[in-house]
Scaffold this active site. Structure first.
Site, PDB file in Angstrom:
ATOM      1  N   HIS A 126      50.082  26.814 -91.958  1.00  0.00           N
ATOM      2  CA  HIS A 126      50.333  25.513 -92.612  1.00  0.00           C
ATOM      3  C   HIS A 126      49.256  25.159 -93.641  1.00  0.00           C
ATOM      4  O   HIS A 126      49.439  24.207 -94.406  1.00  0.00           O
ATOM      5  CB  HIS A 126      50.414  24.390 -91.578  1.00  0.00           C
ATOM      6  CG  HIS A 126      51.572  24.498 -90.639  1.00  0.00           C
ATOM      7  ND1 HIS A 126      52.867  24.683 -91.072  1.00  0.00           N
ATOM      8  CD2 HIS A 126      51.627  24.483 -89.274  1.00  0.00           C
ATOM      9  CE1 HIS A 126      53.672  24.757 -90.015  1.00  0.00           C
ATOM     10  NE2 HIS A 126      52.941  24.650 -88.921  1.00  0.00           N
ATOM     11  N   ASP A 163      57.038  32.209 -86.516  1.00  0.00           N
ATOM     12  CA  ASP A 163      56.691  30.952 -85.854  1.00  0.00           C
ATOM     13  C   ASP A 163      57.881  29.990 -85.987  1.00  0.00           C
ATOM     14  O   ASP A 163      58.641  30.070 -86.954  1.00  0.00           O
ATOM     15  CB  ASP A 163      55.448  30.368 -86.538  1.00  0.00           C
ATOM     16  CG  ASP A 163      54.862  29.173 -85.819  1.00  0.00           C
ATOM     17  OD1 ASP A 163      53.863  29.357 -85.103  1.00  0.00           O
ATOM     18  OD2 ASP A 163      55.391  28.054 -85.975  1.00  0.00           O
ATOM     19  N   HIS A 165      57.857  27.006 -86.759  1.00  0.00           N
ATOM     20  CA  HIS A 165      57.640  26.093 -87.890  1.00  0.00           C
ATOM     21  C   HIS A 165      57.606  26.874 -89.200  1.00  0.00           C
ATOM     22  O   HIS A 165      57.122  28.007 -89.235  1.00  0.00           O
ATOM     23  CB  HIS A 165      56.314  25.336 -87.712  1.00  0.00           C
ATOM     24  CG  HIS A 165      56.218  24.553 -86.444  1.00  0.00           C
ATOM     25  ND1 HIS A 165      55.597  25.061 -85.316  1.00  0.00           N
ATOM     26  CD2 HIS A 165      56.676  23.327 -86.134  1.00  0.00           C
ATOM     27  CE1 HIS A 165      55.676  24.144 -84.352  1.00  0.00           C
ATOM     28  NE2 HIS A 165      56.323  23.084 -84.815  1.00  0.00           N
ATOM     29  N   ASP A 244      55.977  29.836 -80.522  1.00  0.00           N
ATOM     30  CA  ASP A 244      56.424  28.502 -80.118  1.00  0.00           C
ATOM     31  C   ASP A 244      57.935  28.340 -80.223  1.00  0.00           C
ATOM     32  O   ASP A 244      58.465  27.264 -79.929  1.00  0.00           O
ATOM     33  CB  ASP A 244      55.697  27.406 -80.907  1.00  0.00           C
ATOM     34  CG  ASP A 244      55.520  27.744 -82.380  1.00  0.00           C
ATOM     35  OD1 ASP A 244      56.102  28.752 -82.842  1.00  0.00           O
ATOM     36  OD2 ASP A 244      54.789  27.009 -83.076  1.00  0.00           O
TER      37      ASP A 244
END
Ligand SMILES: [Zn+2]
Length: 307
Positions: A126, A163, A165, A244
């Site tokens: 991120h 991931d 995200h 995740d």
């Protein structure tokens, strides 16, 4: 040749508070499962070195690196965004995480390792050129990709971000770099609320709805990512390896299982075998349920190591 495993004790000292999900015990959970599964002793272990400033400056603004260095608190916690904080040990951990990712590239391209897994934290995908966010400070996988391109002279590399995200920081860093393809699968709509409308031939974003489990995930990966990777023919592959998306991880609402992470790893390795001499460097991103994180990361690493 073995699979290299890079970590450092400094990465256990970065602690954003007792209730924060991105916690030091994540690395302990992976370490513990690697031992339990008799994988640990089959890996080539390396201490992640601190990143060099020049390595960071390939993907981050100098003013941002200066800001992070100046933000390191002498005690207590300093907030960088709503959920990203520094304690007195965070800067050292972040330097090890980025430095380990760069060293992994040197090991693999130097034929000292077949492939590598970087078990460091804080995570990185991120982090943009100029902003920490979402538990991330330096973009470790971007530092690694830039090491392959700028130090080792590769012309094309691909990053597969699985991931749950979206890898918004990695996209921001490389969206104008014709040498890099980013393939990111992610829950949508969901944090960081980016990536669903990207129009870029080398940014392959695959938004998937909450509730996506293994079969539709594999279908999407097979249909949307593999042909693009083969057409790009990367000379090295990277994983932004977040776990995740596991069914047991309450951070998000995917239904992936260990077998799905094995399948993803096999696909990445197959692309690497076709185009990249087998070169894969995988960098830990998310994964917050400790049991499923340990099992999933171990399944991923076991596959990398062909055990
Ligand atoms: Zn994540």
């Amino acid at each position: 040749m073995h699979t290299a495993y890079l970590t450092h004790a400094d990465c256990l000292m970065h602690d954003m508070g007792s209730r924060h999900p991105e916690s030091p015990v994540r690395l302990r959970a992976i370490d513990d499962r690697l031992h339990a599964a008799h994988v640990f002793d089959h890996l080539a272990h390396h201490r992640a070195p601190p990143v060099q400033r020049a390595q960071l400056l390939r993907v981050h603004d100098a003013s941002y690196v200066d800001f992070i260095e100046a933000s390191s608190p002498e005690h207590g916690l300093r907030a960088l965004d709503a959920d990203t904080r520094m304690n007195p040990h965070t800067l050292a951990a972040a330097r090890r995480a980025a430095g380990g990712a760069a060293m992994a590239v040197d090991l693999v391209i130097g034929d000292e390792a077949a492939n590598a897994f970087v078990a460091c934290r804080p995570p990185g995908h991120h982090a943009t050129r100029s902003q920490a966010m979402g538990f991330c400070i330096f973009n470790n996988v971007a530092v690694a990709a830039a090491q392959a391109l700028d130090v080792h002279g590769l012309e094309r590399v691909a990053i597969v971000d699985f991931d749950v995200h979206h890898g918004n920081g990695t996209e921001e860093i490389f969206r104008d770099d014709p040498r890099v393809m980013l393939c990111s699968t992610f829950q949508h709509p969901f944090y960081p609320f980016a990536g669903a409308d990207t129009a870029n031939a080398r940014i392959v974003n695959v938004p998937l709805r909450a509730g996506t489990d293994g079969a539709p995930y594999r279908d999407a990966f097979h249909a949307q990512i593999l042909p693009r990777l083969d057409a790009f023919a990367p000379e090295m592959l990277f994983c932004s390896a977040g776990f995740d998306g596991h069914r047991e991880d309450g951070m998000a609402q995917f239904g992936l299982l260990e077998a799905d992470y094995v399948w993803i790893t096999e696909q990445v390795m197959a692309v690497a075998a076709r185009h990249a001499g087998g070169r894969v460097v995988s960098v830990l991103e998310g994964g917050y349920d400790l049991n499923s994180l340990g099992r999933s990361a171990t399944a991923h690493i076991k596959t990398l190591a062909a055990l």
